[in-house]
Structure formats: C-alpha cells, structure tokens
Design a protein around this motif. Structure first.
Motif, mmCIF file in Angstrom:
data_model
loop_
_atom_site.group_PDB
_atom_site.id
_atom_site.type_symbol
_atom_site.label_atom_id
_atom_site.label_comp_id
_atom_site.label_asym_id
_atom_site.label_seq_id
_atom_site.Cartn_x
_atom_site.Cartn_y
_atom_site.Cartn_z
ATOM 1 N N UNK A 262 0.801 -1.066 -0.238
ATOM 2 C CA UNK A 262 0.006 0.061 0.004
ATOM 3 C C UNK A 262 0.712 1.263 -0.059
ATOM 4 N N UNK A 263 2.006 1.284 0.779
ATOM 5 C CA UNK A 263 2.868 2.466 0.651
ATOM 6 C C UNK A 263 3.628 2.700 -0.587
ATOM 7 N N UNK A 264 4.114 1.545 -1.116
ATOM 8 C CA UNK A 264 4.642 1.510 -2.514
ATOM 9 C C UNK A 264 3.665 2.400 -3.597
ATOM 10 N N UNK A 265 2.347 1.658 -3.470
ATOM 11 C CA UNK A 265 1.532 2.304 -4.548
ATOM 12 C C UNK A 265 1.153 3.431 -4.369
ATOM 13 N N UNK A 266 0.741 3.880 -3.035
ATOM 14 C CA UNK A 266 0.358 5.044 -2.653
ATOM 15 C C UNK A 266 1.329 6.382 -2.876
ATOM 16 N N UNK A 267 2.339 6.193 -2.396
ATOM 17 C CA UNK A 267 3.682 7.099 -2.392
ATOM 18 C C UNK A 267 4.780 6.990 -3.157
ATOM 19 N N UNK A 268 5.072 5.703 -3.335
ATOM 20 C CA UNK A 268 6.113 5.077 -4.118
ATOM 21 C C UNK A 268 7.582 5.792 -3.669
ATOM 22 N N UNK A 269 7.772 6.077 -2.362
ATOM 23 C CA UNK A 269 9.077 6.279 -2.010
ATOM 24 C C UNK A 269 9.428 5.595 -0.653
ATOM 25 N N UNK A 270 10.623 5.760 -0.468
ATOM 26 C CA UNK A 270 11.336 4.917 0.764
ATOM 27 C C UNK A 270 10.782 5.328 2.185
ATOM 28 N N UNK A 271 10.690 6.416 2.084
ATOM 29 C CA UNK A 271 10.176 7.190 3.402
ATOM 30 C C UNK A 271 9.144 6.643 4.170
ATOM 31 N N UNK A 272 8.027 6.362 3.346
ATOM 32 C CA UNK A 272 6.559 5.653 3.929
ATOM 33 C C UNK A 272 6.780 4.147 4.208
ATOM 34 N N UNK A 273 7.636 3.449 3.484
ATOM 35 C CA UNK A 273 7.995 2.168 3.635
ATOM 36 C C UNK A 273 8.928 2.112 4.878
ATOM 37 N N UNK A 274 9.848 2.857 5.234
ATOM 38 C CA UNK A 274 10.432 2.861 6.624
ATOM 39 C C UNK A 274 9.624 3.197 7.610
ATOM 40 N N UNK A 275 8.605 4.128 7.138
ATOM 41 C CA UNK A 275 7.546 4.197 8.533
ATOM 42 C C UNK A 275 6.805 2.899 8.691
ATOM 43 N N UNK A 276 6.336 2.260 7.875
ATOM 44 C CA UNK A 276 5.694 1.104 7.858
ATOM 45 C C UNK A 276 6.609 -0.063 8.640
ATOM 46 N N UNK A 277 7.753 -0.145 8.329
ATOM 47 C CA UNK A 277 8.995 -1.114 9.102
ATOM 48 C C UNK A 277 8.828 -0.535 10.546
ATOM 49 N N UNK A 278 8.921 0.770 10.784
ATOM 50 C CA UNK A 278 9.170 1.395 12.176
ATOM 51 C C UNK A 278 7.556 0.860 12.920
ATOM 52 N N UNK A 279 6.504 1.180 12.202
ATOM 53 C CA UNK A 279 5.300 0.599 12.734
ATOM 54 C C UNK A 279 5.306 -0.909 13.206
ATOM 55 N N UNK A 280 5.434 -1.599 12.432
ATOM 56 C CA UNK A 280 5.369 -3.044 12.489
ATOM 57 C C UNK A 280 6.501 -3.535 13.514
ATOM 58 N N UNK A 281 7.751 -2.807 13.458
ATOM 59 C CA UNK A 281 8.753 -3.252 14.676
ATOM 60 C C UNK A 281 8.266 -2.667 16.089
ATOM 61 N N UNK A 282 7.735 -1.663 16.236
ATOM 62 C CA UNK A 282 7.027 -1.148 17.458
ATOM 63 C C UNK A 282 6.037 -2.253 17.938
ATOM 64 N N UNK A 283 5.213 -2.541 16.970
ATOM 65 C CA UNK A 283 3.979 -3.692 17.022
ATOM 66 C C UNK A 283 4.305 -4.673 17.616
ATOM 67 N N UNK A 284 5.601 -5.288 17.071
ATOM 68 C CA UNK A 284 6.249 -6.531 17.841
ATOM 69 C C UNK A 284 6.638 -6.423 18.749
#
Length: 389
Positions: A262-284
């Motif tokens: 969803x981040x790649x389709x909607x924004x296509x940048x690495x910033x939001x990909x890294x934000x998604x990684x941070x969200x799921x890392x904190x969730x774990x």
C-alpha cells in the motif's frame, strides 16, 4: 479381566462415545460453541455480582446486557469503517494493478530472470476472453446454487439469533451445569478431573480473555498508526493484522506485506516504507514485551509451531468451528499432557532401575593439550565377565 481394567475400559468407551457424538454434531455446534464462549467470558463478572448480593438471574441479565451492548457498539463502529475502507480499496484497485504491471512485475523479471511474456497483460486479456464462456457457465451454476440456498440463508440467520439466546441461558445456569457435570463424574476420578478442570480454567482464562485483548490492542495500534502515516487503507490493514494475530506471526506477516505494498502504490518512496517498517517493529515489541506478558502471561505454554498445527488441524477436522476452538482446545490438551508427564515421572516405569547392561562400553576419554582426543573402549561380554579373575 479385573475390576480396575474393566473400569478403565468403561471410561474409555464413555469418552469415545462423547467424542463421536461431538464429531457427528459438529455442523450444528457453531452457535452453541460461540454462545458457550460468551457465557464463559461473562461468568466471572456474574459471580462477582452474586457475591455483592444480586441473584443469579439479575447478575446474568446485567452481564448479558453489557456484553450485548459491547458487541453491538463494536459492530456499529466497525461496520461503517470497514465499508469505507473496502470502498477505498476498490477505488484504488486500478492503481494497484498499474503498480503490479509496470513496477512489481518488471522488477521480479529482472531479478529472477523470468520470461517477459509471463506477465504480458495482452496475453492475459486474450486468455480471459477465451475463457469467458466457461466463466459464464460457472457463474450460472453458482447463481443457481445461491438461488436454491434460501434455506441455508434462513438457517444462518437463525443461528445468528440463536447465539444470544443460548448465551443468556448458559450464563444464567453456568454454575448449575458445572455442578451437574461434577455430580455425574465417577467418584474415583472426580478429584483428578476437578484438579484438571481448575488448571484448564486458569489456562483458558489467560488465553481467551487475554488473547482477545491482545488482538484488540494490536488492531487499534496498527490501524491508528498506519492511518496516521497516511495510508488510506491503513485502518483496514490494521484490523486484519490484529484479527490474525492469534496465530503467531501470521497477522504480522500479512499486515506488513499489505502495508508495504500500500505504501509503494500510494507514495512510491522509501520514506513511507521505512515508516511502515517502524510501525510493525514497534508493534512486535509491544506485543512481545508488554501485551502478551501482561494480558496473557506464560500459563499457556504453547510453542508457535504447536499453535499453527492446532489451527490447521482444527480447520481440517471441524471447519471454521475447529479454527475457532483450536487454541482453547490445545491449551486444555497441554494441561492434560503436563499431568500425564507428571504421572509418568512418578510411575515405576520411569523410576525403577534396571540391571546393568554387561555389553555397554566403558569409554575412557583423554584430551591432550594439542586438541587430540584419545579414547580407550573396553567392551565386556557376559562370558568374559564370568571368566575374569
């Protein structure tokens, strides 16, 4: 056949008969299983209200009303949200298809050296058009079955109405039912079964109540944070990830992959990909170090592989009912296995020492400073042992 052996065979026959009846009635047990789970969740609160001075009828009525309002409130909040999220997903499907065709497929082709024609959209359209006739036949068949399944729809609605009715009566008579079952048990095994029932209740209480809270907390966390970083389908992904979190890593993996796409389709940048990684890392970290230890604890003791096996086995044997009851049943089975292991360790089979085996080798191991290992093995047969002075 002595008395003890006869009694054991009788108990085994009773247990086998109960299991067989449950197996036969599995297709109609769904509303009763869900109702029993709701009654089990509400029974501790009803017991507390009874200790305050209320009658069981009033306590069951209050708890049932609270449960009904809670479930209704959750549905009123979630159904519009899910509808909007699904609408949003459908509107963005062309963007997902364009991203898959012009970004994901070429990247996979370059990395995996695949045939360029494998993802040719023109070929896919030709194939779809060639099979439109068979698709139409399948659709006609499906629609025919749906039109003839009015009775199935009525039965499903009846089950939906039946759940709260059965839940109320089970909640009202829960202690009476438990007492009746206790009085029906053979007196010779009643203390053991009562002990196992108490242990199972502790495990089930930790799992059912704790795991539901963990799923709710993870769903809210993932949905809120993914929405906060700007993903339009973030709340939907978060709810799915939280719902599937009862299977270890399943909710995390599906939610993480869906959020990355969803981040790649909607924004296509690495910033939001890294934000998604941070969200799921904190969730774990939140799940592993805060939610599970605080809400579930370590009473269940199920290995992740055992959890996955239990869910797959339950689904294979009893369908959705099996998936629903797989982990509670596995928790109770773990209590029984621990009891059997303790019985085994206290038995003569485990503690009785046998005679020395004369054929076992006596090995003398010497380790030198240079690292070389030297062994001196002496094997004595019974004949040599008798011949020794």
């Amino acid at each position: 056949m002595n008395h003890d052996t006869s009694r054991r065979w009788q108990m085994l026959a009773i247990v086998a008969a109960i299991v067989y009846v449950v197996w036969l009635l599995a297709p109609v047990l769904m509303p009763f299983a869900v109702a029993a789970m709701l009654a089990y969740l509400g029974d501790p609160l009803a017991d507390r209200l009874e200790r305050v001075g209320l009658s069981r009828n009033w306590a069951a009525t209050i708890v049932f009303t609270v449960l009904l309002l809670a479930v209704g409130g959750v549905l009123l909040l979630l159904i519009p949200l899910i509808a909007r999220q699904v609408e949003n997903l459908i509107e963005n499907l062309p963007r997902y298809g364009d991203w898959a065709q012009h970004t994901a497929w070429p990247w996979l082709q370059a990395r995996l050296h695949l045939d360029p024609r494998m993802f040719d959209s023109d070929r896919l359209l030709v194939a779809i058009k060639a099979h439109l006739g068979s698709i139409g036949d399948i659709a006609t068949t499906v629609l025919g079955k749906v039109s003839r399944s009015g009775l199935g729809v009525v039965q499903w609605l009846a089950n939906l109405v039946l759940i709260p009715v059965v839940a109320f009566y089970l909640l009202r008579d829960w202690d009476r039912l438990v007492g009746t079952i206790d009085r029906m048990l053979p007196r010779s095994v009643e203390p053991t079964i009562a002990h196992l029932a108490r242990e199972s209740d502790k495990v089930l209480g930790a799992f059912v109540r704790g795991q539901l809270l963990v799923m709710l907390a993870l769903g809210v966390f993932y949905g809120a944070t993914l929405g906060a970083i700007g993903l339009t389908v973030g709340p939907l992904i978060g709810m799915v990830a939280g719902l599937l979190s009862f299977v270890p890593y399943l909710g995390f993996i599906i939610g993480f992959i869906a959020a990355i796409i969803a981040a790649l389709v909607q924004y296509g940048d690495w910033t939001h990909v890294l934000l998604v990684c941070g969200v799921f890392a904190v969730g774990q970290l939140l799940e592993g170090y805060v939610l599970v230890p605080k809400l579930v604890g370590d009473k269940i003791g199920l290995h992740p592989v055992a959890v996955i096996f239990a869910v797959l086995a339950g689904g294979s044997l009893f369908g959705f009912l099996g998936v629903l009851l797989a982990l509670p049943a596995a928790s109770v089975i773990m209590v029984l296995l621990r009891y059997l292991v303790e019985r085994y360790r206290m038995s003569e089979l485990y503690n009785e020492e046998g005679p020395d085996d004369p054929v076992i080798a006596e090995v003398d191991v010497t380790v030198h400073r240079d690292g070389e290992v030297e062994t001196d093995t002496t094997v004595m047969s019974p004949k040599d042992d008798r011949a020794a002075p």
